[in-house]
Each structure stands twice: as C-alpha cells, then as structure tokens.
Design a protein around this motif. Structure first.
Motif, mmCIF file in Angstrom:
data_model
loop_
_atom_site.group_PDB
_atom_site.id
_atom_site.type_symbol
_atom_site.label_atom_id
_atom_site.label_comp_id
_atom_site.label_asym_id
_atom_site.label_seq_id
_atom_site.Cartn_x
_atom_site.Cartn_y
_atom_site.Cartn_z
ATOM 1 N N TRP A 19 -8.679 12.055 17.556
ATOM 2 C CA TRP A 19 -8.476 10.673 17.143
ATOM 3 C C TRP A 19 -7.972 9.832 18.303
ATOM 4 N N GLY A 29 -4.844 7.505 0.915
ATOM 5 C CA GLY A 29 -5.856 8.266 1.636
ATOM 6 C C GLY A 29 -7.084 7.448 1.992
ATOM 7 N N GLU A 67 -10.254 5.912 4.635
ATOM 8 C CA GLU A 67 -10.291 5.098 5.841
ATOM 9 C C GLU A 67 -9.573 3.764 5.600
ATOM 10 N N ARG A 68 -8.754 3.385 6.563
ATOM 11 C CA ARG A 68 -8.008 2.135 6.450
ATOM 12 C C ARG A 68 -7.927 1.473 7.806
ATOM 13 N N ALA A 77 -1.615 5.394 9.430
ATOM 14 C CA ALA A 77 -2.319 5.022 8.196
ATOM 15 C C ALA A 77 -3.823 4.990 8.401
ATOM 16 N N ALA A 78 -4.252 4.704 9.634
ATOM 17 C CA ALA A 78 -5.683 4.603 9.924
ATOM 18 C C ALA A 78 -6.350 5.963 10.108
ATOM 19 N N ASN A 102 -1.047 8.034 5.758
ATOM 20 C CA ASN A 102 -2.334 7.733 5.142
ATOM 21 C C ASN A 102 -2.369 8.205 3.697
ATOM 22 N N VAL A 147 -2.640 -1.841 6.704
ATOM 23 C CA VAL A 147 -1.809 -1.558 5.540
ATOM 24 C C VAL A 147 -0.701 -2.591 5.450
ATOM 25 N N PRO A 175 -7.116 9.466 8.434
ATOM 26 C CA PRO A 175 -7.089 10.217 7.171
ATOM 27 C C PRO A 175 -6.397 11.568 7.322
ATOM 28 N N ASP A 187 0.824 -1.214 0.000
ATOM 29 C CA ASP A 187 0.000 0.000 0.000
ATOM 30 C C ASP A 187 0.853 1.258 0.000
ATOM 31 N N THR A 202 -2.934 12.082 7.500
ATOM 32 C CA THR A 202 -1.518 12.026 7.856
ATOM 33 C C THR A 202 -0.702 11.724 6.604
#
Length: 397
Positions: free
Chosen positions: A371, A343, A345-346, A330-331, A338, A349, A333, A303, A335
């Motif tokens: 967050w 980009g 929602e994740r 990564a989780a 991410n 990765v 959005p 990813d 950063t």
C-alpha cells in the motif's frame, strides 16, 4: 550580587488548528541557538516555562497541555522546490527535554500564514487577492506539506466563517495537503508504513494483555487499538480518562511496547524520552455522544469514533498528524480504523473526537502488493494571537 539581564527575541504566538505555539524565524534566534543542540533546547524550554514540577508553566509561554507546549522554527528553504523549512519542537512540561521526533499537524496550518506574514515568502508569490500556495519542507520527518492560504488585499486572511470543532471562534480556512505522508520502505514485508508488514498485529503488553493493533507510520507513528478491547466505547471525554491515573499508566505501557514493536525504540525505558511519538489511539464504530462543548454528535454524523492520547493525556480534540494517520489507515481495507468505519474502499472519513467531528481524506493504492498513499488532505485554520518579543534570562542557554 549581580543578576543576568533579560534578553528579548523576536517571536510570534500563533494558533494553528487546535494547538498553540511560539514561532521563531531561525535568523532571529541567538547565534548559539541557530544550530540544533543543547543551547537551542535550553532556550525553548525557558521560553515555554519548562521543566515545571508544578505542571503549570506559569513562568513561560506554555499552557500546560500537550496542545500548548509547542515551538516552531521556520527558516529559508534548504530543499529544492520548497518555500520554507519548518521544524517543530514538542516541549516537555515536567521534563527538561524537547522532543524533535515528529511533526505537529495542527501547527502545520500556521506555518504557511507565518511564512507570508514574516516576509519569508517572496512578494511576487503572494497574490493581491486569492490563494497563496506555500510548499513547506517538514524537517523533522522529511516530508512535504502544501498549504493553501487565503489572501485578501495582499495580506493573510485570518478571519472567516470556517468552523473547526475544538476552536471557539470561526476563522479563515487553510487547506493542507500532506504529500506522501507514509514512511517509505523497501523490504518485502510491506514497507515502513506498516513497520511489521501487517495491517493488524497482536500487541503483547505484559501485565495488561494482548490486543489487536494497527501500527502505522503515516503523518505520525500511531498505534490504533479497538476501544472495546481495552474497556472503552470510543465516546469518552477527557475527564473520563485523564482523571484515571491507572488508565494513563496502562496507556503509557501500551505505547512503550508498541514503540518497540514498531522499531522506534529498542527498549521500553527509552519511551520516557520520546513522549511525542508514537501516539496511541482507540477506535470504535459510530455512536451518539455529547462533545465537550455540549454539542450533540449523532451516530449518523460520523463514520467512526476516535480518541487519541498525546503526551500522556487524552487529547481534547485530535492531533493533525494523527488525523493524517486516521485518514490513511481508513483508506486501506483491513486496518482497525477501516473496519471501525465499516470496511471497504474509502477516500475520506469523518470521525468523532472529544470536541466534535473532523473530516480527512487520503488517496491510497496498492502497488505490487504494498500500500502507498500519495497524499492526505484536511482543512484547518490559523491566527496570529500576539507578535513582538519573548524575554528570557540571558543565562538560559
């Protein structure tokens, strides 16, 4: 002329993930070393073979890299609801100090197996066959790690078919859950997970430039940069960076300035005595490259790409704690991590590192505009390499 005799101390040499370290039970250390302080630090320095002006640690158990200059002390639990206390010491190779400022995510995978094998886990908690769940209190950072350790015939299963890039041989899989991995904060700017209150900052580094950066405290304090902004592609091997003295100096300057901005130190001069944290990593969108083993990594396999610095050098794979930081960032959005992953929602990765790829998951949610991350999950493996005693001169501490 009299000379001090050597003493021997029960110890176990273990691989955990892509790191190796010397493990001790607190009760087995000499009495002066059972408490934090100079005696303990001097003992661990002598065990590992530091400080070594030659940079080889020939007269000790260290392997002259950040991944192999490590020590672990395990003790009965002091925190309710936990099975064991785990304290990690990153031993400087050429300096006379032990850095206690952070955790080692790779060696975290070995703590559960060591706890069981060394008799610190109650026998009635260890199944004859199945999975033994070990709740670990990570004393350096005050966090909980849950290790799921496979058991066969009442013993820790160490062999298996789980493959981890950066480790030559397959082994048994140990799943790790890093609970609430981000630092808490109660300020209105976004909390300590993002110490500046922003997902992306402008990091000013005098004499070098100003860079977009995600500064995050999750797993381990980490400074994420865009590879392109600092002249890289994200496909770099260790040799491409570790053989470049100017590049290493620039990274250390960036790290020191980032540490000040994150509030970890007050002055850049303090960074020299805090080598373990924060980490510096740079990210890039997927691209094809050849791993250090010769394995071809295709752009479609990952990813994003991540390269990370540890103790002043590019890491040969990825630090486990930095993997937690990668999964967490990564989780969320927005950063840099991410965005490099595309980009949106994740929940997990797979990223490319110098030795191959690694998958890490994280559960993130936004509460009242801030967050939070409940846990990060990844798999590692661990194995006892040698057990018995280490010997050190009796005047070492």
């Amino acid at each position: 002329m009299t000379h001090p005799a050597q003493i021997r101390i029960p110890a176990t040499y273990m691989r955990g993930g892509t790191s190796k370290g010397v493990f001790f039970r607190l009760q087995d250390l000499p009495e002066p070393c059972q408490q934090p302080g100079p005696a303990r630090d001097q003992l661990l320095l002598r065990v590992i073979g530091s400080p070594d002006p030659y940079g080889k640690q020939i007269d000790g158990m260290g392997g002259a890299t950040s991944s192999t200059s490590k020590t672990v002390i395990v003790a009965p639990p002091t925190k309710p609801g936990h099975d064991v206390d785990y304290l990690f010491g990153q031993v400087s190779i050429d300096g006379a100090f032990v850095d206690w400022s952070g955790n080692c995510g790779n060696l975290s995978a070995a703590v559960g197996p060591f706890t069981i094998a060394s008799g610190l886990m109650p026998a009635d908690r260890v199944p004859e066959n199945g999975i033994c769940t070990v709740r670990i209190w990570q004393a350096n950072i005050g966090k909980t790690i849950v290790a799921h350790v496979p058991i066969t015939n009442g013993q820790v299963q160490e062999t298996g078919d789980f493959e981890l890039d950066g480790v030559t041989f397959p082994a048994a899989e140990v799943q790790l859950e890093f609970l609430d991995p981000a630092d808490e904060g109660d300020d209105d700017s976004g909390g300590a997970m993002f110490p500046t209150g922003r997902l992306v900052d402008d990091l000013e580094v005098p004499g070098i430039g100003t860079f977009k950066a995600t500064l995050i405290n999750a797993g381990i304090p980490t400074i994420f940069l865009n590879a392109q902004d600092i002249g890289y592609t994200g496909t770099e091997s260790q040799d491409a960076i570790n053989g470049d003295a100017l590049a290493l100096s620039r990274f250390e300057t960036i790290r020191a300035r980032g540490a000040v901005k994150m509030g970890l130190i007050r002055d850049v001069a303090e960074a020299a005595q805090r080598q373990h944290t924060p980490k510096v990593a740079f990210v890039a969108p997927p691209a094809s490259y050849t791993a250090s083993s010769g394995k071809a990594i295709e752009a479609g396999d990952v990813d994003l790409l991540v390269r990370a610095m540890s103790m002043g050098k590019l890491h040969h794979a990825m630090m486990g704690t930095a993997a937690v930081a990668i999964g967490t960032a990564a989780a969320i959005p927005g950063t840099l991590v991410n965005l490099a992953a595309g980009g949106g929602e994740r929940h997990a990765v797979r990223f490319g590192h110098p030795s191959g790829t690694l998958r890490v998951g994280a559960e993130a949610r936004q509460v009242d505009g801030q967050w939070t991350v409940t846990k990060a999950v990844m798999s590692r493996s661990a194995r006892i390499l040698m057990e018995g005693w280490v010997r050190v001169p009796s005047d070492s501490f």
